[in-house]
Design an enzyme around this catalytic site. Sequence first.
Site, PDB file in Angstrom:
ATOM      1  N   HIS A  99      -6.477  -2.656  -9.723  1.00 54.02           N
ATOM      2  CA  HIS A  99      -7.762  -1.876  -9.477  1.00 54.02           C
ATOM      3  C   HIS A  99      -7.298  -0.490  -8.984  1.00 54.02           C
ATOM      4  CE1 HIS A  99     -12.001  -3.049  -8.467  1.00 54.02           C
ATOM      5  NE2 HIS A  99     -12.000  -2.129  -8.931  1.00 54.02           N
ATOM      6  N   ASP A 126     -16.364  -7.561  -7.214  1.00 53.89           N
ATOM      7  CA  ASP A 126     -14.960  -7.805  -6.831  1.00 53.89           C
ATOM      8  C   ASP A 126     -14.844  -8.884  -5.815  1.00 53.89           C
ATOM      9  OD1 ASP A 126     -12.222  -7.648  -5.917  1.00 53.89           O
ATOM     10  OD2 ASP A 126     -12.204  -5.381  -6.049  1.00 53.89           O
ATOM     11  N   HIS A 128     -12.778  -8.500  -3.229  1.00 57.16           N
ATOM     12  CA  HIS A 128     -12.350  -7.712  -2.368  1.00 57.16           C
ATOM     13  C   HIS A 128     -12.947  -6.299  -2.053  1.00 57.16           C
ATOM     14  CE1 HIS A 128      -9.089 -10.275  -3.798  1.00 57.16           C
ATOM     15  NE2 HIS A 128      -8.730 -10.488  -2.789  1.00 57.16           N
ATOM     16  N   ASP A 130     -11.646  -3.524  -1.200  1.00 57.40           N
ATOM     17  CA  ASP A 130     -10.481  -2.304  -1.513  1.00 57.40           C
ATOM     18  C   ASP A 130     -10.772  -1.211  -0.547  1.00 57.40           C
ATOM     19  OD1 ASP A 130      -9.586  -4.189  -3.063  1.00 57.40           O
ATOM     20  OD2 ASP A 130     -10.489  -3.191  -5.033  1.00 57.40           O
ATOM     21  N   HIS A 143      -3.588  -1.141  -4.404  1.00 59.33           N
ATOM     22  CA  HIS A 143      -4.778  -1.676  -5.282  1.00 59.33           C
ATOM     23  C   HIS A 143      -5.938  -1.926  -4.379  1.00 59.33           C
ATOM     24  CE1 HIS A 143      -4.041  -6.252  -6.052  1.00 59.33           C
ATOM     25  NE2 HIS A 143      -3.667  -5.738  -4.621  1.00 59.33           N
ATOM     26  N   ASP A 228     -13.639  -6.024 -11.303  1.00 61.89           N
ATOM     27  CA  ASP A 228     -12.621  -6.847 -11.193  1.00 61.89           C
ATOM     28  C   ASP A 228     -12.699  -8.313 -11.752  1.00 61.89           C
ATOM     29  OD1 ASP A 228     -10.380  -8.266  -9.798  1.00 61.89           O
ATOM     30  OD2 ASP A 228     -10.026  -6.350  -8.663  1.00 61.89           O
ATOM     31  N   ASP A 230     -11.302 -10.863 -10.695  1.00 62.33           N
ATOM     32  CA  ASP A 230     -11.548 -11.778  -9.624  1.00 62.33           C
ATOM     33  C   ASP A 230     -12.874 -11.948  -9.085  1.00 62.33           C
ATOM     34  OD1 ASP A 230     -11.701  -9.846  -7.358  1.00 62.33           O
ATOM     35  OD2 ASP A 230      -9.561  -9.830  -6.921  1.00 62.33           O
ATOM     36  N   GLU A 273      -7.670  -5.672 -13.351  1.00 59.63           N
ATOM     37  CA  GLU A 273      -6.743  -6.825 -12.868  1.00 59.63           C
ATOM     38  C   GLU A 273      -6.735  -7.928 -13.844  1.00 59.63           C
ATOM     39  OE1 GLU A 273      -5.243  -6.854 -10.052  1.00 59.63           O
ATOM     40  OE2 GLU A 273      -6.137  -5.018  -8.889  1.00 59.63           O
TER      41      GLU A 273
END
Length: 309
Positions: A99, A126, A128, A130, A143, A228, A230, A273
Amino acid sequence: MTRTCSLLGAAIDTGASRPGCLMGPASLRTAGLAEAIRALGWAITDLGDVTIAPQDPLPHANAAIHHLAEMRAWIEEIAPKAHAAAAAHDLPVFMGGDHSISAGTVAGMARHAADLGRPLYVLWLDAHPDLHSPDTTQSGNLHGTPVAYVTGQPGFDAYPPLQVAVDPANICMMGIRSVDSAERDLILKLGIDVHDMRAIDETGVLVPLRRFLDRVRATGGLLHVSFDVDFLDPGIAPAVGTTVPGGATFREAHLIMETLCDSGLVSSLDLVELNPFLDERGRTASLLCDLTASLMGRRVLDRPTRSFA
């Protein structure tokens, strides 16, 4: 009139702790991303992959930081190429890599939006947020820093100077379910619109998404989508090094992408990712291709039957 799409890869895995994301762009090409988009009537140009030269290490006060020099070099290469791709094509698709690619793609898109005198909005799909800086990250994995960087937060002296910052109020995060305390504090301070998985369980994906799209439309904004792997539940998308249980389902993800398509507002897309080393016979790469096709015009009744037997 035929719409144009470009593909630009960046084989980055220095922003993460687990190697393999550098194979992401090749995996998406092998899974048929270009063919899926072309079949929907788009004219598509593959711009190849961005590369960087070997870098001398950059020191940092945070001893956990690794590959800081590479991060800076990737941003310096990706941001102008993203800016050029956006100027030349209706919808560039940026293929990561981890990412950290988004520090460059979003910076380039923000500059493109400023050229047009329009605001840039970012839909961050995502697990997360970030939102770390090099000063606050405990893992040292860069990332986890793109959103803090592109919104102009302090602590990024080692990164390239940001030409145009994204207004944090123009960011919508969906699917969030793994947040550090420093990131939580910054979310509250900046007023970023965050919809974690509990909120999605309570309201579904359409209510917050449509509200956000209404804001983009009302202000004449450009919309960058950063997807992403995830964001998805690892049960359907195992090819990611940062798995967090409880992610978006197959149906939720396709609904989001089809709703984005219906809006006609998306101007660029990150696919990040994807770690093919962790995949199961290409199932995650194929799913990303299918989701991208939903974003670009494939309808429910047009989905192909797939067999991995």
